[in-house]
Write an enzyme that holds these catalytic residues in place. Structure first.
Site, mmCIF file in Angstrom:
data_model
loop_
_atom_site.group_PDB
_atom_site.id
_atom_site.type_symbol
_atom_site.label_atom_id
_atom_site.label_comp_id
_atom_site.label_asym_id
_atom_site.label_seq_id
_atom_site.Cartn_x
_atom_site.Cartn_y
_atom_site.Cartn_z
ATOM 1 N N CYS A 44 0.811 -1.223 0.000
ATOM 2 C CA CYS A 44 0.000 0.000 0.000
ATOM 3 C C CYS A 44 0.836 1.260 0.000
ATOM 4 O O CYS A 44 0.389 2.303 -0.453
ATOM 5 C CB CYS A 44 -0.967 0.003 1.182
ATOM 6 S SG CYS A 44 -0.189 0.337 2.778
ATOM 7 N N GLY A 800 -5.493 -12.172 -7.030
ATOM 8 C CA GLY A 800 -5.920 -11.799 -8.376
ATOM 9 C C GLY A 800 -7.381 -11.401 -8.418
ATOM 10 O O GLY A 800 -7.729 -10.303 -8.804
ATOM 11 N N GLU A 1265 -15.488 -18.822 -6.479
ATOM 12 C CA GLU A 1265 -16.357 -17.649 -6.583
ATOM 13 C C GLU A 1265 -17.620 -17.677 -5.729
ATOM 14 O O GLU A 1265 -18.018 -16.634 -5.191
ATOM 15 C CB GLU A 1265 -16.766 -17.457 -8.050
ATOM 16 C CG GLU A 1265 -15.622 -17.111 -8.968
ATOM 17 C CD GLU A 1265 -16.098 -16.893 -10.396
ATOM 18 O OE1 GLU A 1265 -15.975 -15.768 -10.881
ATOM 19 O OE2 GLU A 1265 -16.600 -17.854 -11.009
#
Length: 1333
Positions: A44, A800, A1265
């Protein structure tokens, strides 16, 4: 004064001497680029994620001992480490020498998925053990609060680390079987296991093996060098005095030079905003600034003391001081406990927090309320000033003269009759700046409890600290009671004017918080007066819940899975909870990601130049100023692309570099190539682009609807006769649901290294992509060469989630063009802000629906129109809309169902694939339909869901795909049973009836999720398996390892077929040179495709070896392999899997869109604070059908991680765009993903037993998912809790609530007198701070 420029410190026990240390260089870049230690990760750049956590040790003169503490290396300037010892993850253990127990346990407990956050987690825990060898669970929670993880859901990390606690403090009864476990149908207890890892052979913690503090540093620290250190860099110099007179002299000579201590404010300004000063003064060596003194009046603490030191002093004082005297300390502690993470508290200082003069920093409002004073000094002397509103002249400005220094803070003891409280509300309970904070203190006198003194301070309602002085004065002499409350709220409403332009927006919510905080304070004082025996008045019992803050807890829970058959060989790993194959390397920092690769000789760096306009013609690009800067090599744009700058993507043209017209802020117009990252970044800011603005400019879905701005194709699915059926329904409902987008926030930002080979146009790319073949294709297209000249190498990704499929290909093409033009290797590594700006995220959706239903909750017909904000280019938006439409039925058979899908074309950065790929949006709109029907029918939502579910052995979806819902219904029934839904629902109803200001809600949802690609050609997999003469096996396949464990499962498959241990099999990387034309690792289909391909290749090899094995059955594997070699039998084989011919005929509206369906059910319970909008996730139970799990540990990890990511989607993750289309949330400080505090306190996951899937590898199912959608259970539970709050005031249970259900949306939906007062007195903004896109 004598200047010295020699920097001395230690790293992992090795002495480091830097004679030309640059004050601008932070420890992270020094470790990674100069020392070659890449374990600490750059994620970050602002200290907000903990991925770069390391331990610093130094001798503390004020405490006369060596202290160990964590810091974020991205904010720690190396010149501030003089005399310190640094320990990184590489310094505590490795797979080559000996693991540290922390490293071993996080890996074996399955706490490392993508692994990018793991070294930071390890170092936070390691440092805790250095100071607290037997920690409590609270110690662990606090130590990890500053570390973010996007993959695991945190539970397995905690499970690994709590093994350092004793059984009692870890929350485990130690009986061997979890006492929370409920029985389950369809399986015997002996068939189930809750043990995902064994603790029997863990390495013991041995503190004697830790690195000692270097004796040289101890000696030097005790000698206390008295001279000023001076460090000079190319742009910045830093002076570090050793005592107060030296510091004051420097400030007198250089009054404009900023004072540096913890660097938690100056650091982000430098890293993110590019601000710098030519001279800095570092005051960390000045012992006078670190003194802590206790007196009869209270605490005096030096301005250079860390917030952790302040917290520790206050904790000891609270334990040792009588309660009335320590009231102010307790209020201050409450704030400190939620302020930042431990790493930042260790670095940030008391003085820095105050002098930053930032109202969202929480301390000042509390300190001001406590009547704290500040000692300020200069060469002219010392003065004492009050810390109140007059201390601050404006944002970032104080009354201190430039030559003055804040010496110390005095915090007085509380006195008899004083009542003190502190309040804050943030986007996330920990590791987040407050939206509004407040400190309040009242002194009451006499039997009438009249107000003698009242101090109220707010932060976050204006540019600086706000004190409603008129209100405080008006209430003087009044008795503390109900009449006072009414008058105070009216006065505050008039006096606290929140400007509509307040940074962060939400003016009405901020004002509501100001009133709600005072009401909480009023109740607190009333209750405290009763407890102290000075008043007999009682707060109504149902109001007391307003005084109970949510307590952050370490998540606990049970995980169960079905054991493999007893007949299965003990050497067969399939179905067993095997550790991630790179888990240990990830825990030691040895695992390499693209930016960990060592520098290529002469390599250059590229930085993207992006548009600052949303819709404009590019008149001119002038790089002349940038090209004159030191280290700059070249500027590249569309004219430098030797192949094609454009590509045709489903009848739309997409550009690598914009050529004539920009269509969003953040579109890439060029790239700057330089010799270093910093040079490239600074030079890119000097590129001057001339624009001519164009119209229209569309940002929102509503804008696109108004202008009829859509991408093609427009989709439609219809089953039955919707319009006719609607006429027969007893009731008709029309409503809509808006769902905001989501940032991927993978811990590793996007990037690559492009290495030209110098011959035959060859180029190697070391790239972080989920779709290496597409990256190869686009790069070859841009360079104008054949694909066989471009080789993409993917070792692993640091996360990802769909975000590294499309945009990384364009970034790779740009980097490759730069490498070709310069003839040098070029490295591209986006910083977090640019990554968020350029790469897009999950699509915002608007679902508009019309529903016909009967009074029993049966849905007769539904007509749903989905609008998604696709951004400026098509990307994968059409496929995502397809998936939303194909999932719109979820688990329900609605006889007449119509869905339309329109992708809106706007002037925002293009949205792209994200885990779930439109599924969560499609499912959530349908669940909103069910919920709203239930509310209007007066029925429990779960009953309405159940009455509409698919039933029987054979059903057909709305697109006419056959499936069997039996296992879906089993998941639903088991979830209700395991969650104890009925009894908890009754408990919640009782709780809500007894509590006015806290409400609970519960929701349970089923799921049917299609696995595989609806475009059938993507459903393929390939593999290459090589056996070497020593018996070792090398497996290559087309899948990408990004934390989901695809490599581990491939090894398990190969191990079963070849009958060799997993330790003999290795997967090096994903490479387009080994396996060509691979499909993307997406759609939860990776293991299905890769597993089958690996199985196919291994079976081919076994068929070849079988005659050799049959001939000499007594031989070993190695002997069989050698004999096969001598017989000239090929020991290399390819494998291929041709998946199902999935497709949808959109003209007919039917087709088998998916390979199969993954089922599940989830139940979540929440509690909301009706006065602030804060919420706590109490418990979640998930039952998931994964078929016969290949690896229960990995599958449960995917379920937990997906759920927590969904938790963020539906509750706290919110993207903000300015009215001109600029993304405002561009980093960890503005955008909040779930932290440890957000995970349900009880989190149970159960894999459905006796479930099989004949379609996929070894009866398993894809699981990556589906769990994301289960975050919606929290959303609907919150909505249920809000409805209970509204019921108390006679408001309708029918109300709009958009996703995410943020604190602001929750609070403003719980309408009451405070929201009404705020609404009536808040000015409306002429232009909003941000827009809903």
């Amino acid at each position: 004064m004598v200047d010295s420029s020699e920097l001395l410190f230690y790293i992992n026990g090795k002495k480091i001497v830097e004679r030309n240390a640059d004050p601008e260089e932070v420890l992270l870049s020094f470790l990674r680029r100069k020392v070659g230690l890449t374990g600490a990760k750059s994620a970050c750049g602002g200290g907000g994620c903990g991925a770069c956590t390391v331990m610093v040790s130094r001798y503390d003169h004020s405490q006369e001992r060596v202290i160990h503490y964590t810091v974020t290396a991205c904010l720690q300037p190396i010149v501030t480490l003089h005399g310190a010892a640094v320990v990184t993850v590489e310094g505590i253990g490795s797979t080559k020498t000996k693991l540290h127990p922390v490293q071993e346990r996080i890996a074996k407990a399955h706490g490392s998925q993508c692994g990018f956050c793991t070294p930071g987690m390890v170092m936070s825990m390691y440092t805790l053990l250095r100071t607290t060898p037997q920690p409590s669970m609270e110690d662990i929670r606090e130590a990890l609060a500053g570390n973010l993880c996007r993959c695991t859901g945190y539970r397995p990390i905690i499970d690994g680390f709590k093994t350092f606690c004793d059984a009692q403090s870890s929350g485990c009864c130690g009986s061997g079987k979890c006492c929370r476990e409920n029985g389950a149908e369809d399986s015997n207890d002996s068939d189930l296991s809750e043990q995902l890892f064994l603790q029997d052979h863990f390495l013991p913690l041995d503190p004697t093996q830790d690195l000692i503090f270097p004796p040289e540093l101890m000696i030097k620290a005790q000698q206390r060098s008295g001279h000023v250190l001076c460090f000079r860099g190319a742009r910045v110099s830093l002076k570090a005095p050793s005592d107060l007179p030296q510091l004051l002299e420097l400030k007198s000579r250089h009054p404009e030079a900023p004072l540096l201590l913890g660097n938690t404010t100056l650091g982000p300004n430098l890293q993110v905003k590019g601000q710098h000063s030519p001279l800095l003064i570092y005051a960390g060596r000045v012992t006078e600034l670190s003194r802590v003194e206790w007196s009869k009046n209270g605490l005096s603490i030096g301005a250079g003391s860390s917030l952790s030191r302040l917290k520790g002093e206050l904790e000891r004082a609270v334990q040792q001081t009588e309660e009335e005297l320590s009231a102010g300390f307790r209020a201050l502690l409450l704030t400190l406990q939620s302020l930042a993470g431990k790493q930042i508290r260790n670095m940030a200082t008391v003085g820095g927090n105050i002098m930053s003069a930032n109202p969202k920093y929480d301390l000042c409002s509390v300190l001001a309320a406590l009547d704290c004073t500040l000692d300020i000094c200069s060469e002219d002397g010392t003065r004492t000033v009050a810390l109140d509103e007059d201390m601050f002249r404006g944002f970032g400005q104080t009354i201190l003269r430039p030559e003055e220094v804040l010496l110390s803070l005095h915090v007085p003891y509380s006195r008899a009759g004083e009542y003190v409280a502190a309040f804050r509300q943030a986007q996330r309970r920990e590791l987040a700046f407050s939206i509004v904070n407040a400190g309040m203190k009242v002194s009451l006198h006499g039997d009438a409890n009249t107000i003698e003194s009242l101090r109220i301070f707010y932060g976050g309602v204006g540019p600086t600290l706000v004190r409603p002085a008129l209100t405080c004065q008006r209430l003087m002499g009044r008795s503390w009671g109900e009449e006072l409350l009414s008058e105070a709220c009216s006065a505050l409403t008039e006096e606290v004017r929140v400007p509509a332009s307040v940074p962060g927006g939400q003016a009405e919510y901020r004002k509501t918080l100001a009133l709600s905080f005072f009401y909480k304070f009023y109740l607190y004082v009333m209750e405290e007066m009763r407890a102290r025996g000075v008043s007999g008045a009682r707060v109504p019992e149902e109001h007391l819940s307003a005084l109970t803050p949510f307590r952050n807890q370490v998540p606990q829970g049970a995980q169960s899975f079905q054991l493999v058959s007893q007949s299965q060989s003990s050497f067969d790993p399939v179905g067993r909870p095997s550790m991630h194959c790179s888990g240990l390397e990830q825990a030691t920092g040895e695992a390499k990601y693209y930016d960990d690769l060592p520098p290529v000789h002469g390599e250059l760096f590229v930085h993207m130049v992006t548009s600052t306009r949303a819709h404009a013609k590019v008149i001119n690009i002038d790089p002349s100023r940038a090209l004159q800067m030191p280290g700059v090599v070249s500027f590249i744009s569309a004219t430098d692309v030797p192949g094609s700058n454009q590509r045709l993507w489903f009848n739309t043209v997409e550009e690598i570099f914009t050529e004539r017209e920009v269509v969003c802020v953040g579109q890439i117009v060029g790239a700057l190539v330089a010799e270093s990252r910093d040079q490239a970044r600074r030079a890119a800011a000097r590129i001057h682009v001339t624009y001519e603005d164009l119209q229209p400019v569309l940002f929102t879905i509503q804008d696109a609807i108004k202008h009829n701005s859509y991408f093609e194709p427009k989709r439609k699915l219809e089953r039955g006769h919707v319009d006719a059926a609607m006429e027969t329904a007893e009731h008709v409902l029309e409503d809509e649901l808006y769902m905001g987008g989501q940032e991927h926030f993978y811990m590793e930002t996007q990037g690559l290294i492009a290495v030209p080979r110098g011959e035959s146009d060859e180029m190697d790319l070391y790239v972080g992509t989920q779709h290496a073949a597409f990256t190869q294709e686009l790069v070859s297209h841009a360079l104008g060469v054949c694909s066989n000249k471009i080789t993409c190498h993917v070792k692993r990704l640091g996360g990802g989630f769909g975000g590294k499929v499309m945009k990384i290909a364009a970034l790779s093409a740009i980097t490759a063009v730069a490498a070709l033009k310069t003839g040098k290797a070029v490295r591209c590594c986006l910083d977090r802000g640019d990554d968020m700006l350029i790469t897009g995220g999950r699509h915002p959706f608007l679902g508009k629906y019309k529903v016909g239903y009967n009074s029993d909750g049966t849905i007769v017909a539904a007509d749903i129109t989905y609008y998604s904000n696709g951004g400026c280019t098509l990307d994968e938006s059409a496929f995502i809309m397809d998936k939303a439409l194909l999932h719109m039925d979820n688990a329900y058979r609605i006889p007449h169902l119509r869905g339309r899908g329109l992708v809106c074309r706007t002037h925002l950065p293009s949205y792209t694939a994200f885990r779930g790929f439109g599924g969560p949006q499609g499912l959530t709109v349908m669940e909103s339909v069910l919920y709203e029907v239930a509310v209007r029918c007066g029925l429990p939502p779960e009953k309405v869901r159940q009455v509409n579910m698919y039933q029987g052995d054979l059903c057909y979806t709305h697109h006419m795909q056959a499936f069997c819902p039996v296992d879906m219904l089993r998941c639903w029934d088991q979830c209700l049973q395991r969650a104890g839904y009925e009894s908890r629902l009754r408990d919640i109803q009782h709780f809500n009836s007894q509590n006015r200001w806290k409400k609970r809600g519960i929701a349970v949802l089923p799921q049917k999720f299609g696995v595989g690609f609806s475009k059938g050609f993507y459903n393929q997999g390939a593999a290459l398996v090589n056996i070497y003469k020593d018996g070792s096996v090398l497996v290559s396949h087309g899948g990408t390892e990004m934390g989901q464990g695809i490599h581990t499962k491939a090894l398990q498959v190969a191990s079963r077929v070849l009958r060799v241990p997993m330790s003999s099999i290795f997967i090096k990387e994903t490479c387009t040179g080994n396996v060509p034309n691979a499909a993307p690792s997406a759609a939860s289909f990776g293991t299905d495709a890769v597993g089958m391909a690996v199985k196919d290749a291994c079976e081919t090899l076994m068929r070849r070896l079988q005659p050799v094995m049959d001939k000499s059955p007594e031989n070993s594997w190695k002997q069989w392999v050698n004999e096969a070699y001598f017989q000239k039998i090929s020991l290399s084989a390819t494998g291929f899997f041709m998946g199902p011919p999935t497709d949808v005929d959109w003209e007919k509206g039917e087709g088998d869109a998916y390979y199969y369906f993954t089922f599940g059910a989830c139940c979540s319970e929440v509690e909301i604070d009706c006065l602030t909008g804060d919420h706590k996730n109490i418990r979640t139970d998930i039952v998931m059908d994964v078929g016969r799990s290949l690896n229960p540990a990995l599958d449960i990890g995917q379920v937990e991680g997906g759920f927590v990511q969904g938790l963020g989607l539906y509750t706290i993750e919110e993207l903000h765009f300015s009215p001109d289309g600029t993304l405002l949330t561009r980093g960890a400080s503005q955008y909040k993903i779930p932290a440890l505090c957000d995970v349900p306190a009880e989190f149970n996951v159960h894999l459905l037993a006796n479930a099989e899937n004949p379609h996929a590898i070894y009866m398993s199912k894809g699981i990556g998912e589906p769990p994301v959608f289960f975050g919606a259970t929290v959303f609907f539970a919150i909505k249920s809790a809000i409805a209970a709050a509204r019921s108390d005031t006679g408001l309708s249970a029918v109300f709009p609530l958009s996703s995410p259900a943020t604190a602001a949306r929750i609070r403003m939906s719980c309408e009451d007198q405070f929201t009404h007062m705020a609404a009536s007195s808040t000015e409306k903004a002429s232009s909003p701070w941000c827009i809903d896109v």
